[in-house]
Design an enzyme around this catalytic site. Structure first.
Site, PDB file in Angstrom:
ATOM      1  N   SER A 162       0.834  -1.199   0.000  1.00 13.65           N
ATOM      2  CA  SER A 162       0.000   0.000   0.000  1.00 13.65           C
ATOM      3  C   SER A 162       0.878   1.261   0.000  1.00 13.65           C
ATOM      4  O   SER A 162       1.624   1.483  -0.958  1.00 13.65           O
ATOM      5  CB  SER A 162      -0.955  -0.057   1.196  1.00 13.65           C
ATOM      6  N   ASP A 258      -9.861  -4.706  -4.969  1.00 13.71           N
ATOM      7  CA  ASP A 258      -9.212  -3.584  -4.289  1.00 13.71           C
ATOM      8  C   ASP A 258      -9.378  -2.329  -5.133  1.00 13.71           C
ATOM      9  O   ASP A 258      -9.125  -2.369  -6.354  1.00 13.71           O
ATOM     10  CB  ASP A 258      -7.721  -3.917  -4.108  1.00 13.71           C
ATOM     11  N   HIS A 288      -7.635  -5.589  -0.402  1.00 18.35           N
ATOM     12  CA  HIS A 288      -6.549  -4.819   0.172  1.00 18.35           C
ATOM     13  C   HIS A 288      -6.182  -5.419   1.534  1.00 18.35           C
ATOM     14  O   HIS A 288      -7.048  -5.890   2.275  1.00 18.35           O
ATOM     15  CB  HIS A 288      -6.994  -3.362   0.340  1.00 18.35           C
TER      16      HIS A 288
END
Length: 316
Positions: A162, A258, A288
């Site tokens: 991320s 995601d 995610h």
């Protein structure tokens, strides 16, 4: 957003975390410090267990850009191990080397390399580019002192999930532009957030209030990170906007379900256009943060094994 397409074990992970979060006030009503404290508690069960290391070291590194706390996991007693610098996710705002400790140990054990976890300073108390400056400066410190932590400075990869994926590419760009691009051998990019913009289509398909990550939450994180500079198009802040020529090879790990999966696809395409050796793998039914479900998810374990094997091959 429908959960029907989610992998069942990943869904269990997300639902268990969601129930844990309901024990606390609404996330958006908390201060960043309060949100971090809750996140550490909610994530605590998921970092338990996993492989034991031959040795684990903690240091506060006095980089030229400021101090940086690191944790080095060694799966074997070696004085010159190849290493992966790992940058945790959390929207530049949350998480730590504690929330991601098991993930880092899993990579170390599966890949037979050291993992250097970085507790970079978090936003909004510390905004862009301070964290990035210190990560870049860490490479200089390792170049001069790698033997002190048992790693070979000539065999270093960088990676993260991320926000950590964003910082990995940004650090590689900065090193390239400073004439030191050779210090990074490879980039492991786990569902990276490479730009602030999230499309309507992605939010409709994968976002909404019950998603692991939605557009409003992402906007909050970007605002924390960039402050008044949000939307300015700085390629070191939003690497999807950068000239990617000359970057090291990359593996992009993509969670199908995601809202930022589209950014990994776009990044892989732009890397290919720039002549970068980029490989993209989509994990069907993953959301995610799915790598943190490794204790119950075969899909997460598969992705970790894939990433570890790829990094190991790049550092040989």
């Amino acid at each position: 957003m429908s959960r029907d397409a989610w992998d069942p074990e990943v869904r269990e992970f997300v639902e268990t975390m969601g129930k844990a979060w309901k024990s606390y006030p609404d996330f958006m009503t908390l201060s960043p410090a309060e949100a971090r404290a809750v996140a550490e508690k909610v994530r605590a069960p998921w970092r338990q267990g996993g492989p034991a290391m031959a040795r684990t070291m903690e240091r506060t590194i006095p980089t030229s850009a400021g101090p940086l706390r690191v944790r080095i996991h060694h799966p074997h007693q070696r004085a010159d191990a190849p290493a992966l610098i790992y940058l945790h996710g959390g929207g530049f705002t949350l998480f730590s080397i504690d929330t991601h400790d098991r993930l880092m140990r899993e990579y170390a054990a599966a890949g037979d390399f050291a993992v250097i976890g970085v507790d970079y300073p978090l936003a909004p108390e510390v905004r862009y580019p301070v964290a990035l400056d210190r990560i870049v400066a860490l490479f200089d410190w390792i170049g001069a002192h790698g033997g002190e932590i048992g790693v070979d400075a000539a065999r270093i990869a960088i990676g993260g999930d991320s926000a950590g994926g964003n910082l990995s590419v940004a650090a590689s760009l900065r090193l390239r532009d400073a004439g030191r691009g050779g210090r990074v051998r490879a980039m492991l990019l786990n569902y990276g957030g490479f730009a602030a913009h999230i499309s309507d289509a992605a939010e409709t398909a994968f976002g909404g209030p019950t998603a692991v990550l939605n557009r409003d939450e992402a906007a909050y994180y970007w605002s924390n990170y960039l402050g008044d500079a949000a939307g300015g198009g700085d390629p070191y802040a939003e690497p999807l906007l950068a000239d990617l020529t000359g970057l090291p090879p990359a593996l992009l790990v993509v969670a199908e379900q995601d809202i930022i999966a589209e950014q990994s696809s776009a990044m892989a395409a732009r890397m290919a256009e720039a002549g970068v050796a980029a490989r993209l793998k989509v994990y069907r039914g993953a959301t995610h943060s799915f790598l943190e479900a490794m204790s119950i998810s075969s899909l997460a374990r598969e992705a970790i094994a894939d990433g570890a094997a790829w990094v190991r091959d790049q550092l040989c």
